[in-house]
Design an enzyme around this catalytic site. Structure first.
Site, PDB file in Angstrom:
ATOM      1  N   ASP A  50       0.850  -1.198   0.000  1.00  0.00           N
ATOM      2  CA  ASP A  50       0.000   0.000   0.000  1.00  0.00           C
ATOM      3  C   ASP A  50       0.887   1.251   0.000  1.00  0.00           C
ATOM      4  OD1 ASP A  50      -2.411   1.404   0.207  1.00  0.00           O
ATOM      5  OD2 ASP A  50      -2.372   1.401   2.406  1.00  0.00           O
ATOM      6  N   GLU A  67      -1.543   5.892  -8.794  1.00  0.00           N
ATOM      7  CA  GLU A  67      -2.513   6.882  -8.298  1.00  0.00           C
ATOM      8  C   GLU A  67      -2.362   8.197  -9.056  1.00  0.00           C
ATOM      9  OE1 GLU A  67      -3.079   7.213  -4.047  1.00  0.00           O
ATOM     10  OE2 GLU A  67      -3.737   9.293  -4.189  1.00  0.00           O
ATOM     11  N   HIS A  77      -8.008   9.924   3.633  1.00  0.00           N
ATOM     12  CA  HIS A  77      -7.561   8.958   4.641  1.00  0.00           C
ATOM     13  C   HIS A  77      -7.952   9.405   6.051  1.00  0.00           C
ATOM     14  CE1 HIS A  77      -4.691   7.862   1.341  1.00  0.00           C
ATOM     15  NE2 HIS A  77      -5.128   6.672   1.700  1.00  0.00           N
ATOM     16  N   HIS A 136      -9.283   4.705  -2.378  1.00  0.00           N
ATOM     17  CA  HIS A 136      -8.605   4.808  -1.072  1.00  0.00           C
ATOM     18  C   HIS A 136      -9.505   5.600  -0.133  1.00  0.00           C
ATOM     19  CE1 HIS A 136      -4.317   3.537  -1.853  1.00  0.00           C
ATOM     20  NE2 HIS A 136      -4.921   3.344  -3.022  1.00  0.00           N
ATOM     21  N   ILE A 166      -9.543  -0.184   3.189  1.00  0.00           N
ATOM     22  CA  ILE A 166     -10.098   0.030   4.533  1.00  0.00           C
ATOM     23  C   ILE A 166      -9.007  -0.186   5.590  1.00  0.00           C
ATOM     24  CG2 ILE A 166     -11.781  -0.827   6.229  1.00  0.00           C
ATOM     25  CD1 ILE A 166     -13.515  -1.642   3.738  1.00  0.00           C
ATOM     26  N   SER A 175      -8.854   2.618   8.573  1.00  0.00           N
ATOM     27  CA  SER A 175      -9.334   3.342   9.771  1.00  0.00           C
ATOM     28  C   SER A 175     -10.429   2.575  10.514  1.00  0.00           C
ATOM     29  CB  SER A 175      -9.851   4.726   9.383  1.00  0.00           C
ATOM     30  OG  SER A 175      -8.795   5.504   8.882  1.00  0.00           O
TER      31      SER A 175
HETATM   32  P1  13P Z   1      -9.145   4.722   5.419  1.00  0.00           P
HETATM   33  O1  13P Z   1      -8.314   5.670   6.235  1.00  0.00           O
HETATM   34  O2  13P Z   1     -10.416   5.347   4.978  1.00  0.00           O
HETATM   35  O3  13P Z   1      -9.358   3.422   6.075  1.00  0.00           O
HETATM   36  O4  13P Z   1      -8.301   4.435   4.060  1.00  0.00           O
HETATM   37  C1  13P Z   1      -7.287   3.484   4.039  1.00  0.00           C
HETATM   38  C2  13P Z   1      -6.473   3.533   2.790  1.00  0.00           C
HETATM   39  O5  13P Z   1      -6.812   4.153   1.812  1.00  0.00           O
HETATM   40  C3  13P Z   1      -5.239   2.741   2.778  1.00  0.00           C
HETATM   41  O6  13P Z   1      -4.506   2.932   1.613  1.00  0.00           O
HETATM   42  O1  G3H Z   2      -3.249   5.077   3.650  1.00  0.00           O
HETATM   43  C1  G3H Z   2      -2.690   4.833   4.706  1.00  0.00           C
HETATM   44  C2  G3H Z   2      -3.046   3.580   5.427  1.00  0.00           C
HETATM   45  O2  G3H Z   2      -4.111   3.783   6.311  1.00  0.00           O
HETATM   46  C3  G3H Z   2      -1.826   3.039   6.095  1.00  0.00           C
HETATM   47  O3  G3H Z   2      -1.462   3.835   7.154  1.00  0.00           O
HETATM   48  O4  G3H Z   2       0.939   4.329   6.699  1.00  0.00           O
HETATM   49  O5  G3H Z   2      -0.045   4.556   9.024  1.00  0.00           O
HETATM   50  O6  G3H Z   2       0.303   2.293   8.009  1.00  0.00           O
HETATM   51  P1  G3H Z   2       0.023   3.753   7.762  1.00  0.00           P
HETATM   52 ZN    ZN Z   3      -4.597   4.909   0.820  1.00  0.00          ZN
END
Ligand code: 13P
Ligand code: G3H
Ligand code: ZN
Length: 310
Positions: A83, A135, A181, A212, A256, A258
């Site tokens: 990711d 992206e 996010h 996202h 997903i 959060s």
């Molecule tokens: P959320 O913060 O809405 O869960 O999005 C997660 C995300 O896009 C991870 O790449």
């Molecule tokens: O888009 C971000 C994701 O929620 C991952 O978050 O970089 O804190 O692991 P993180």
């Molecule tokens: Zn993301």
């Protein structure tokens, strides 16, 4: 069963007008909760790892936990995805570690630089049979270490998306249509630019789109956090209806994270508060794992629609 590619998963999702949940994983309980839910619902699954997750848990622990999930659920289709990869080197490392999909996020770069970086990753990834998510456009909120203010967030331009996909050869594209996010996505009514998504779909028929920032920020879990000592007032996510609508127009992957964080933290807060004498981590982590399973089951049946799709 080995890890699967996202190619076939997305083709089926696109045709069936449903989406695959891409859930961020950071530890064993999160992975187990998600996998248990997918197993029971017979739902194809993407487990995704951010660079933050790699730093927290270390890459080898996470890949070995995912390997354990494959042994535990051999009937499941699981893709392992990076990711928000921010460099060619990180993407290459994950490809070499056995990931079946990587994201190269050049969305903060000028258009031509984003194309050049994405092309470089696509070339290497495709030579190893790995798919690439790119992206274009910018989400409001926090992306990795880059804080994007709502004013700087630019929605994806459909014509540019067409040119970007044609020139890079990427396999899926994350777009900006109003999500962000984290737990604070909207001040007023949640809204997505669905007409923009429809224009992108029209220009790129059959091409998988990624959303996202797709957590719903479920009020029950926000309230649970606040009731048991947390302080996250005014958190608000994308409605489940909007996500379902987006999956009718080419959105095949829904990210997903959060929601998992809110469920896990809320339940741990509640368990510790209700059982002050307990100091066995298995008690509260076990409860958190069950909450993750329940949450992912809900997503599969009521938001993604990918139950019984193995
Ligand atoms: P959320 O913060 O809405 O869960 O999005 C997660 C995300 O896009 C991870 O790449
Ligand atoms: O888009 C971000 C994701 O929620 C991952 O978050 O970089 O804190 O692991 P993180
Ligand atoms: Zn993301």
């Amino acid at each position: 069963m080995p890890l699967v590619s996202t190619k076939e998963m997305f083709k089926k999702a696109y045709e069936g007008k449903y989406a695959i949940g891409a859930f961020n994983v950071n530890n064993m309980e999160i992975i187990q909760g998600i996998v248990e839910a997918a197993k029971e619902a017979k739902a194809p699954l993407i487990l995704q790892v951010s660079s933050g997750a790699r730093s927290y848990a270390s890459s080898v622990y996470l890949t070995k936990l995912v390997e354990a999930a494959l042994l535990d659920a051999p009937e499941l289709d699981i893709a392992l995805h990076l990711d928000h990869g921010d460099s060619f080197e990180l993407c290459k490392q994950c490809i070499d570690d056995g990931f079946t999909s990587v994201m190269i996020d050049g969305s903060h770069l000028p258009f031509e630089d984003n194309i050049a970086l994405t092309k470089q990753v696509v070339e290497y990834a495709h030579s190893k049979g790995v798919t690439v998510e790119a992206e274009l456009g910018r989400l409001a909120g926090v992306e990795d270490d880059i804080n994007v203010s709502a004013e700087d967030a630019t929605y994806t331009d459909p014509e540019q998306a067409l040119e970007f996909v044609n020139r890079t050869g990427c396999d899926s594209l994350a777009i900006a249509i109003g999500t962000s996010h984290g737990a604070y996505k909207f001040k007023g009514e949640p809204k997505l630019d669905i007409p923009r998504l429809q224009r992108i779909q029209k220009l790129l028929p059959g091409f998988p789109i990624v959303l996202h920032g797709a957590s719903s920020v479920i009020p029950e879990y926000v309230d649970m956090n606040n009731e048991y000592g947390g302080d996250i007032p005014g958190a608000r996510g994308v409605t489940e209806e909007l996500i379902r609508e987006a999956s009718q127009y080419g959105v095949c992957k829904v990210n997903i994270d959060s929601d998992l964080r809110l469920a896990m933290t809320g339940v741990i807060r509640r368990e510790l508060s209700n059982n002050p004498g307990n100091f066995d981590p298995r008690k509260y982590l076990g409860a958190a794992r069950s909450a993750i399973k329940e949450l992912v089951t809900h997503k599969i049946y009521h938001v993604l629609g990918n139950n019984d799709k193995l």
